[in-house]
Design an enzyme around this catalytic site. Structure first.
Site, short mmCIF file in Angstrom:
data_model
loop_
_atom_site.label_atom_id
_atom_site.label_comp_id
_atom_site.label_asym_id
_atom_site.label_seq_id
_atom_site.Cartn_x
_atom_site.Cartn_y
_atom_site.Cartn_z
N GLU A 119 0.83 -1.21 0.00
CA GLU A 119 0.00 0.00 0.00
C GLU A 119 0.86 1.25 0.00
OE1 GLU A 119 -1.21 -0.26 4.68
OE2 GLU A 119 -2.00 -1.74 3.30
N LYS A 121 2.60 4.58 1.12
CA LYS A 121 2.96 5.15 2.42
C LYS A 121 2.58 6.62 2.39
CE LYS A 121 6.69 5.33 5.79
NZ LYS A 121 6.63 6.73 6.18
N ASP A 123 2.08 10.41 3.43
CA ASP A 123 2.96 11.32 4.13
C ASP A 123 2.14 12.25 5.02
OD1 ASP A 123 5.34 12.27 4.90
OD2 ASP A 123 5.82 13.32 3.04
N TYR A 231 -5.08 2.15 7.93
CA TYR A 231 -4.22 1.09 7.43
C TYR A 231 -3.93 -0.03 8.42
CZ TYR A 231 -0.78 4.37 9.40
OH TYR A 231 -0.10 5.24 10.21
N LYS A 320 11.21 3.40 0.66
CA LYS A 320 11.06 4.84 0.47
C LYS A 320 11.27 5.25 -0.99
CE LYS A 320 10.77 7.35 3.56
NZ LYS A 320 11.00 7.84 4.90
N CYS A 414 18.86 44.78 -20.31
CA CYS A 414 19.08 43.37 -20.63
C CYS A 414 20.48 42.96 -20.18
CB CYS A 414 18.93 43.16 -22.13
SG CYS A 414 19.48 41.53 -22.68
N CYS A 417 22.58 42.35 -23.69
CA CYS A 417 22.90 43.39 -24.66
C CYS A 417 22.74 44.81 -24.13
CB CYS A 417 22.04 43.22 -25.91
SG CYS A 417 20.31 43.63 -25.65
N CYS A 432 13.49 41.88 -23.17
CA CYS A 432 14.59 42.71 -23.66
C CYS A 432 14.09 43.29 -24.98
CB CYS A 432 15.82 41.85 -23.87
SG CYS A 432 16.96 42.52 -25.10
N CYS A 438 20.23 41.70 -29.89
CA CYS A 438 20.64 41.10 -28.62
C CYS A 438 21.24 39.73 -28.92
CB CYS A 438 19.42 40.97 -27.70
SG CYS A 438 19.79 40.03 -26.20
S1 IVH Z 1 1.76 0.68 9.02
C1 IVH Z 1 3.41 -1.59 12.33
N1 IVH Z 1 0.93 1.63 6.76
O1 IVH Z 1 4.58 5.48 8.36
C2 IVH Z 1 2.99 -0.80 11.18
N2 IVH Z 1 2.17 3.05 8.18
O2 IVH Z 1 7.32 5.00 9.27
C3 IVH Z 1 2.82 0.62 11.49
N3 IVH Z 1 2.45 5.32 7.33
O3 IVH Z 1 4.04 5.78 11.79
C4 IVH Z 1 2.46 1.50 10.40
N4 IVH Z 1 1.33 5.03 5.47
O4 IVH Z 1 2.59 7.18 10.19
C5 IVH Z 1 1.60 1.88 7.88
N5 IVH Z 1 0.09 2.37 4.72
C6 IVH Z 1 0.76 2.60 5.84
C7 IVH Z 1 1.31 3.86 6.13
C8 IVH Z 1 2.03 4.04 7.30
C9 IVH Z 1 2.01 5.88 6.20
C10 IVH Z 1 3.28 6.00 8.34
C11 IVH Z 1 2.78 5.87 9.75
C12 IVH Z 1 3.90 5.25 10.53
C13 IVH Z 1 5.07 5.57 9.67
C14 IVH Z 1 6.18 4.58 9.90
#
Ligand code: IVH
Length: 679
Positions: A119, A121, A123, A231, A320, A414, A417, A432, A438
């Site tokens: 899934e 991640k 932010d 999640y 990442k 400019c 020129c 210019c 130029c």
């Molecule tokens: S699972 C034990 N799933 O990432 C599992 N975390 O670096 C715990 N995060 O503190 C987290 N998307 O804030 C999980 N799909 C996702 C996530 C996710 C973002 C963040 C979350 C966690 C941090 C860990």
């Protein structure tokens, strides 16, 4: 359905209205489907507010009217997480991910392919939601994983978080975990507003989400465009959940919680890597920021067997993405002069690794943009490089401005020129006024003249043009056709063979087409398509040369601005002389057949999109124009036909939506064959 307009509502009316608004909230905020105009929604909400004002005894704390609490709090109280909120180990490369996968197999003593949930991640900020008997009773931050802060009042204002769970089958106590984040659009809008009101802007959506959740006054949080995506689960009592992570996510979705619709289950390392690549490619198309992919062993039983070390589970990892935004210092701003004289402010930066490359220059676009972001020389700035897009300075880190920071000023003259710089009222660009005198404009104009879509002179690159300009062998395009191999051989690093090749290429370019020639002239705002339309409309240079603005306006794609540019260009005696000189030097083109009703595709508008194999898109357009079709850049109800190669995106979708006929490249080549334009 109850008549909501009646004046003396009963308890059932109230409950129906609560159910209705909750359903609308669910559709809009969780499913992202809007089923009702805003005004209608507001009307229902007002109705509920007035019923509840008359009957306070009917108000439950999970009524849609009860999202925003009354008084600001004095502070946040601490909460203990009975099940610790863990964090994740990181993988920064495919090798790291492969090592993780191998560790899992080793621990499980198997060589079989493993099943993992993948899934995005998100932010944002990790949050725990506690539901008791299906009602939201607490929202808390992760804190250090064991002790967090109670932010229930703020969490309640986020409309994708249900105040009570839908359906049935949920455990009596259910702790749901997920990420609160701010979608990109909301973030941009909020920052633009803050800037307008002279308030502090947030550095990124994550900080904005965090800052919004830390407000002591929930009224303020309520105004922030926050969302929550779930999640995982924490405490579960008085009920049970499915046996896998993925099925649990779907159960949460069934109870009205928002989950990520990009989540998938894959088997084996190759598919894990493929998921990463696919999402990396789609990263910029998502409406929210993600900074990687999270992989989790799907089966809970296996998760338990694997356990965790210190603060992170052994059964999960975050792969990442390369960072797309980094902080660095703005060392200086220089102004580049383009082909039309436009001055572009370019940021000179302390080199920084972002989006996979080291960046030391970034565009600031124009002075409006410099003002919009309020950047000073010496500032710490956020640089963004996403995908193949050129690096941009997106924001200033306000609180790091040094005392000696200098404002960015548009030069009066400019930088190349020395001619005056003018800023046209109502336009963002400054220019210019030196024109062809130029050096910068001359250089860019010559580069344009020989470029691929213009006269396409192979072997005459930027470096050679620079050398020829330096040596005084080149001033205007006509000079190119008077160059000799002997002159070229004199230049550094130019052998006899290359010199002859360049001369031959210049010679070959004399046989061109009128659209290419018109485009090569570099008339302002006359791109490839407009050049082709002008050529087709007038059928020859002489008619175009003496066309009035009125006649020019009859051409497809030509508005008053372009017509004025074209007129202005041909009225300039130097331009006329240069064109006559070029023709005298042997530049020729066949006169395009004037547009007439008798051509095979006359009256039709075609659009070409996606990647073509046998020919380039430009060539496809050339052929279409030769058949009398008008070639447009975007699909509308008026489009007669779309030619779509692989990778076609929004244009293909629009064509399908509008029932515009679509053909692939093979079918298009058949059309060309039919008209003897293709073998
Ligand atoms: S699972 C034990 N799933 O990432 C599992 N975390 O670096 C715990 N995060 O503190 C987290 N998307 O804030 C999980 N799909 C996702 C996530 C996710 C973002 C963040 C979350 C966690 C941090 C860990």
């Amino acid at each position: 359905m109850t008549d909501l307009q009646q004046t003396d509502p009963n308890r059932n009316d109230h409950d129906d209205l609560v159910t209705r608004i909750r359903q609308l909230d669910y559709e809009y905020y969780v499913l992202n489907e809007s089923s009702l105009p805003d005004a209608e929604y507001d009307r229902l909400m007002q109705k509920l507010i007035s019923i509840e004002a008359a009957h306070p005894e009917w108000v439950r704390d999970d009524s849609p009217t009860q999202r925003v609490g009354g008084q600001p709090q004095a502070g946040f109280t601490q909460v203990q997480h009975e099940v610790p909120m863990l964090s994740l180990d990181n993988a920064f490369s495919d090798e790291d991910l492969a090592a993780f996968y191998k560790r899992l197999q080793d621990r499980m003593n198997t060589t079989d392919a493993l099943e993992l949930a993948c899934e995005p991640k998100l932010d944002g900020i990790a949050i725990s939601l506690l539901y008791e008997d299906g009602r939201l009773v607490r929202g808390a931050t992760r804190g250090d994983g064991t002790t967090g802060e109670d932010i229930t009042a703020n969490v309640r204002t986020i409309r994708s978080i249900p105040l009570s769970l839908r359906g049935d089958g949920w455990p009596k106590v259910l702790e749901v975990r997920g990420e609160i984040y701010m979608p990109r659009q909301g973030f941009e809008r909020m920052n633009a507003q803050a800037l307008e009101q002279g308030e502090k802007v947030f550095v990124n959506p994550r900080n904005a989400a965090s800052g919004s959740l830390r407000q002591l006054d929930p009224q303020l949080t309520a105004k922030r465009p926050l969302e929550m995506c779930c999640y995982s689960v924490g405490r579960v009592e008085g009920g049970s959940l499915p046996e896998t992570h993925y099925d649990t996510l779907n159960a949460l979705a069934g109870w009205g919680l928002k989950i990520n619709d990009e989540s998938r289950v894959v088997t084996g390392l190759d598919d894990m890597l493929a998921y990463y690549q696919r999402m990396l490619g789609r990263r910029d198309d998502l409406t929210y920021e993600i900074d990687g992919i999270v992989y989790k062993i799907n089966r809970f039983q296996l998760q338990q067997r694997l356990g965790f070390v210190s603060r992170a589970p052994r059964w999960a990892i975050a792969r990442k993405f390369p960072a797309q935004e980094e902080m660095t210092r703005l060392l200086d701003v220089e102004f580049q002069v383009g082909r039309t004289g436009a001055l572009t402010p370019v940021a000179r930066l302390e080199p920084v690794f972002v989006g996979g490359v080291t960046v030391s220059n970034a565009t600031l676009h124009n002075m409006d943009e410099v003002e919009r972001i309020g950047v000073h020389i010496g500032d710490t700035v956020i640089v963004r490089r996403a995908g193949d897009v050129i690096p941009q300075v997106v924001r200033v880190v306000d609180d790091q401005r040094p005392v000696d920071a200098k404002a960015v000023e548009l030069p009066a003259a400019c930088p190349v020129c020395g001619s005056a710089v003018e800023r046209v009222e109502g336009e963002a660009v400054s220019r210019c006024t030196g024109g062809i005198h130029c050096d910068a404009q001359r250089r860019e104009a010559l580069k344009h003249f020989v470029s691929r879509r213009a006269l396409d002179i192979e072997g005459l690159g930027e470096k050679l043009i620079d050398t020829l300009l330096e040596k005084g062998l080149l001033h205007t395009p006509g000079d190119l056709f008077e160059l000799t191999a002997d002159q070229l051989v004199e230049l550094d690093r130019m052998g006899e063979k290359s010199a002859n090749n360049v001369i031959n290429a210049i010679d070959a370019a004399k046989q061109t087409t009128l659209p290419r020639f018109l485009y090569a002239l570099g008339i302002r705002e006359v791109g490839v398509t407009t050049a082709a339309n002008l050529a087709q409309h007038f059928g020859g240079l002489e008619k175009l040369w003496s066309a009035t603005e009125e006649t020019l306006l009859e051409v497809d794609d030509v508005g008053p601005k372009v017509a004025a540019h074209v007129r202005h260009f041909f009225e300039e005696p130097n331009n006329r002389l240069e064109i006559e000189r070029l023709v005298g030097l042997g530049l020729t083109w066949p006169d395009p057949a004037p547009a007439s009703g008798s051509m095979p595709l006359s009256g039709q508008t075609w659009v070409v999109t996606g990647k073509l194999e046998a020919l380039s898109r430009d060539e496809a357009k050339d052929y279409l124009q030769r058949l009398g079709a008008k070639v447009a850049g975007s699909v509308s109800a008026k489009t007669s036909q779309l030619v779509a190669g692989p990778g076609a995106g929004s244009k293909l979708k629009k064509a399908t939506d509008l029932d515009v006929p679509v053909m692939d490249e093979a079918a298009f080549l058949d059309v060309l064959r039919e008209h003897r334009l293709w073998q």
